[in-house]
Design an enzyme around this catalytic site. Structure first.
Site, short mmCIF file in Angstrom:
data_model
loop_
_atom_site.label_atom_id
_atom_site.label_comp_id
_atom_site.label_asym_id
_atom_site.label_seq_id
_atom_site.Cartn_x
_atom_site.Cartn_y
_atom_site.Cartn_z
N ASP A 41 0.84 -1.20 0.00
CA ASP A 41 0.00 0.00 0.00
C ASP A 41 0.88 1.25 0.00
OD1 ASP A 41 -1.92 2.00 0.53
OD2 ASP A 41 -1.83 1.60 2.69
N LEU A 42 1.36 1.62 -1.19
CA LEU A 42 2.17 2.83 -1.29
C LEU A 42 1.44 3.94 -2.04
CD1 LEU A 42 5.67 1.15 -1.84
CD2 LEU A 42 4.67 2.04 0.28
N LYS A 43 0.21 3.65 -2.46
CA LYS A 43 -0.66 4.67 -3.08
C LYS A 43 0.11 5.56 -4.06
CE LYS A 43 -3.74 5.08 0.91
NZ LYS A 43 -2.96 4.28 1.90
N PHE A 44 0.61 4.95 -5.12
CA PHE A 44 1.40 5.73 -6.08
C PHE A 44 0.55 6.81 -6.74
CE2 PHE A 44 3.54 1.44 -6.30
CZ PHE A 44 4.61 1.81 -5.50
N ASP A 46 1.77 9.85 -9.44
CA ASP A 46 2.88 10.57 -10.06
C ASP A 46 2.65 10.58 -11.57
OD1 ASP A 46 5.54 11.67 -10.51
OD2 ASP A 46 6.11 10.78 -8.58
N ILE A 47 3.64 11.00 -12.34
CA ILE A 47 3.47 10.95 -13.79
C ILE A 47 3.45 9.48 -14.24
CG2 ILE A 47 4.50 13.21 -14.19
CD1 ILE A 47 7.08 11.74 -15.07
N PRO A 48 2.84 9.20 -15.39
CA PRO A 48 2.64 7.80 -15.80
C PRO A 48 3.92 6.95 -15.80
CG PRO A 48 1.30 9.23 -17.16
CD PRO A 48 2.13 10.14 -16.30
N THR A 100 -10.31 7.44 3.71
CA THR A 100 -11.32 7.24 4.77
C THR A 100 -11.24 8.26 5.91
OG1 THR A 100 -9.82 5.61 5.73
CG2 THR A 100 -11.60 4.76 4.36
N GLN A 171 -9.63 8.21 11.65
CA GLN A 171 -10.58 7.77 10.63
C GLN A 171 -11.93 8.44 10.83
OE1 GLN A 171 -9.54 6.15 8.17
NE2 GLN A 171 -8.05 4.58 8.72
N GLY A 191 -5.81 -2.06 10.87
CA GLY A 191 -4.49 -1.70 11.38
C GLY A 191 -4.45 -1.69 12.89
O1 LIG Z 1 -5.10 2.29 1.03
C1 LIG Z 1 -5.30 2.09 2.23
O2 LIG Z 1 -5.02 1.01 2.75
C2 LIG Z 1 -6.02 3.13 2.99
C3 LIG Z 1 -6.91 3.90 2.29
C4 LIG Z 1 -7.81 4.75 2.98
O3 LIG Z 1 -8.67 5.41 2.38
N1 LIG Z 1 -7.71 4.80 4.32
C5 LIG Z 1 -6.80 4.09 5.04
O4 LIG Z 1 -6.81 4.17 6.27
N2 LIG Z 1 -5.89 3.30 4.37
C6 LIG Z 1 -4.83 2.60 5.12
O5 LIG Z 1 -5.41 1.63 5.99
C7 LIG Z 1 -4.76 1.62 7.24
C8 LIG Z 1 -5.79 1.88 8.29
O6 LIG Z 1 -5.23 1.74 9.57
P1 LIG Z 1 -6.14 1.74 10.86
O7 LIG Z 1 -6.96 3.00 10.84
O8 LIG Z 1 -5.16 1.70 11.98
O9 LIG Z 1 -6.99 0.49 10.77
C9 LIG Z 1 -3.64 2.65 7.19
O10 LIG Z 1 -2.43 1.98 6.97
C10 LIG Z 1 -3.98 3.53 6.00
O11 LIG Z 1 -2.83 3.94 5.31
#
Ligand SMILES: O=C(O)c1cc(=O)[nH]c(=O)n1[C@@H]1O[C@H](COP(=O)(O)O)[C@@H](O)[C@H]1O
Length: 213
Positions: A41-44, A46-48, A100, A171, A191
């Site tokens: 989960d590095l959520k890239f 950037d440019i293509p 979220t 969250q 998490g």
């Molecule tokens: O892509 C993700 O995993 C992610 C997307 C999102 O919209 N919200 C979100 O919380 N996350 C990831 O999901 C994990 C949530 O962690 P907890 O809130 O501790 O359960 C974190 O590592 C966030 O980076």
């Protein structure tokens, strides 16, 4: 690695995100890939060409799921898809929609004039048109996404808080594991409810039980 060993047998899919990857690098992925599947989960965003290279490298590390920001736009998303399919073991590619932690007020500052629900739908549509396998979204949007895009579109839902977890932390659009599953999530991300629990293994097992195994 202690947490990985504590969770052995209780978890089989691990998320390696920005915190662990920045601290420990690619080794973090291989350590977890040796005992289960890995969502990198590095959520890239950037440019293509840059995103394409990062997706290829992610596949090379053995990640089963990789995410990119859907708001990176269609050329970026299509480059990510092409890159994934150019690898021997293409990971499932997901587009991150509206994170979220956004609520109505904070979302309006970034996406003025549109509701979170509609923005998520727009980004999901773009994600699908570009050929990705699904999206990352909150449980609040899951039902609508499932009915709009059908059963083959993968929904990965973070912002999950079991009822017994005292805090939502940062969250805002949260749901319990059971609610997320009932609304159509294929995957949930959990998490801190596990990692910061006094007994992470028991916490993980309770969640698995709640979503019906
Ligand atoms: O892509 C993700 O995993 C992610 C997307 C999102 O919209 N919200 C979100 O919380 N996350 C990831 O999901 C994990 C949530 O962690 P907890 O809130 O501790 O359960 C974190 O590592 C966030 O980076």
């Amino acid at each position: 690695m202690r947490l990985r060993d504590t969770l052995a047998g209780a978890a089989s899919f691990y998320k390696v995100g920005k915190e662990l990857f920045t601290a420990a690098g690619p080794r973090a992925v291989s350590e977890f890939a040796s005992v289960g599947r890995v969502f990198l989960d590095l959520k890239f965003h950037d440019i293509p060409a840059t995103v394409a290279g990062a997706v290829r490298a992610s596949a090379g590390l053995g990640a089963s799921i990789v995410d990119v920001h859907a708001s990176g736009g269609r050329p970026m998303l299509e480059a990510a898809v092409r890159a994934a399919w150019s690898t021997p073991a293409p990971p499932l590619l997901l587009g991150v929609t509206v994170l979220t932690h956004f609520d109505r007020e904070s979302a309006a500052e970034v996406y003025p004039g549109i509701s979170i629900a509609d923005q998520v739908l727009n980004l999901a549509r773009l994600t699908r048109v570009a050929g990705l396998g699904g999206v990352v979204a909150s449980a609040s949007e899951a039902k609508k996404l499932r009915s709009t895009f059908g059963d083959d579109f993968v929904l990965l839902v973070p912002g999950v808080r079991p009822r017994w977890a005292a805090e939502a932390h940062d969250q805002r659009r949260v749901a319990t594991p059971g609610e997320a599953a009932r609304r159509g999530a294929n995957y949930i991300v959990v998490g801190r409810a596990i990692t910061r629990h006094a007994d992470p293994r028991t916490a993980a097992l309770r969640i698995v039980e709640e979503i019906g195994g």
